[in-house]
Design an enzyme around this catalytic site. Structure first.
Site, PDB file in Angstrom:
ATOM      1  N   ALA A  56       1.578   3.425   7.689  1.00 48.55           N
ATOM      2  CA  ALA A  56       1.132   2.554   8.588  1.00 48.55           C
ATOM      3  C   ALA A  56       0.898   1.250   8.273  1.00 48.55           C
ATOM      4  CB  ALA A  56      -0.181   3.154   9.391  1.00 48.55           C
ATOM      5  N   ILE A  82      -0.941   3.704   3.432  1.00 48.26           N
ATOM      6  CA  ILE A  82      -1.223   2.376   3.864  1.00 48.26           C
ATOM      7  C   ILE A  82      -0.174   1.332   3.433  1.00 48.26           C
ATOM      8  CG2 ILE A  82      -2.821   0.366   4.040  1.00 48.26           C
ATOM      9  CD1 ILE A  82      -5.280   2.446   2.828  1.00 48.26           C
ATOM     10  N   LYS A  83       0.255   0.711   4.469  1.00 48.69           N
ATOM     11  CA  LYS A  83       1.709  -0.232   4.038  1.00 48.69           C
ATOM     12  C   LYS A  83       1.065  -1.708   3.995  1.00 48.69           C
ATOM     13  CE  LYS A  83       6.570  -0.243   5.289  1.00 48.69           C
ATOM     14  NZ  LYS A  83       7.432   0.063   6.601  1.00 48.69           N
ATOM     15  N   VAL A  84       1.505  -2.334   2.615  1.00 41.87           N
ATOM     16  CA  VAL A  84       1.228  -3.551   2.491  1.00 41.87           C
ATOM     17  C   VAL A  84       2.058  -4.471   2.091  1.00 41.87           C
ATOM     18  CG1 VAL A  84      -1.384  -2.983   1.895  1.00 41.87           C
ATOM     19  CG2 VAL A  84       0.427  -3.378  -0.006  1.00 41.87           C
TER      20      VAL A  84
END
Length: 217
Positions: A56, A82-84
């Site tokens: 996400a 967690i996508k950064v």
């Protein structure tokens, strides 16, 4: 090699997941827009369906705000990654998340140098974008090879998650090189079953079977 499905379409995910073809899911703001769903709601539904990591993505561009968004997303389910983005702020956020034991997918990687930084920052996954490199007349598959070599040289634990997959050949090439994961649209994964000789062979068998006049059931 693990298969992640690159979509927020829950019906498509369910179809592939029921066949055992889904090891995880990746989403991004564009896919959330396409799904037309609330990000928290649809991500929770995907996490409940799939046991593997579900990426996400944060939408903030400054590290402090990325961290706030990522912590909120991480509370959706235990299998959230967690996508950064691969920016300096993204790497700062990645380090913060990794220090808390959270999974992190660093996305929008277009060079081996960027991949090294992501691994050093504690990324769980690095997402090199093959198709987008091909679009500008560079060989995206070569990048996967370079990252594989570098990560193996130094025993980095970051998994190579080949992204922007456009074709079955992309999947095959990544498998040959040793990418840990490919994330592809459902259409590409389903196209892996297709072959003209399979179709011709099946047609021949069915024609011959019809001539026998028999039934199995």
């Amino acid at each position: 090699m693990k298969f992640f499905v690159d979509t927020a379409d829950t019906a498509a995910i369910k179809e592939l997941n029921d066949l055992g073809m889904v090891d995880g899911v990746t989403t991004n703001p564009s896919l959330i827009l396409k799904a037309g769903r609330d990000i928290i709601e649809v991500t929770k539904e995907i996490c409940d369906m799939v046991s593997g990591p579900v990426s996400a993505e944060v939408v903030a561009t400054e590290a402090k705000a990325m961290i706030a968004e990522g912590l909120k997303l991480s509370k959706i389910a235990p299998n959230i990654a967690i996508k950064v983005p691969l920016t300096w702020d993204g790497l700062t956020a990645c380090k913060a998340f990794a220090s808390e034991g959270l999974k992190v997918n660093v996305t929008l990687c277009f060079s081996a140098a960027q991949a090294i930084l992501a691994a050093k920052a504690g990324a769980s996954f690095i997402s090199p974008f093959i198709g987008r490199l091909d679009d500008i007349h560079m060989d995206g598959v070569d990048l996967i090879h370079d990252i594989r070599t570098i990560y193996d040289n130094y025993d980095f634990s970051t998994e190579i998650l080949a992204a922007s997959i456009r074709s079955v050949n992309h999947v095959i090439d990544c498998a040959k090189i040793g990418a840990d994961v490919v994330t592809a649209p459902p259409s590409v994964i389903k196209a892996m079953a297709n072959h003209v000789l399979t179709d011709k062979g099946l047609e021949l068998f069915l024609n011959d079977w019809a001539k026998t006049g028999q039934k199995i059931v």
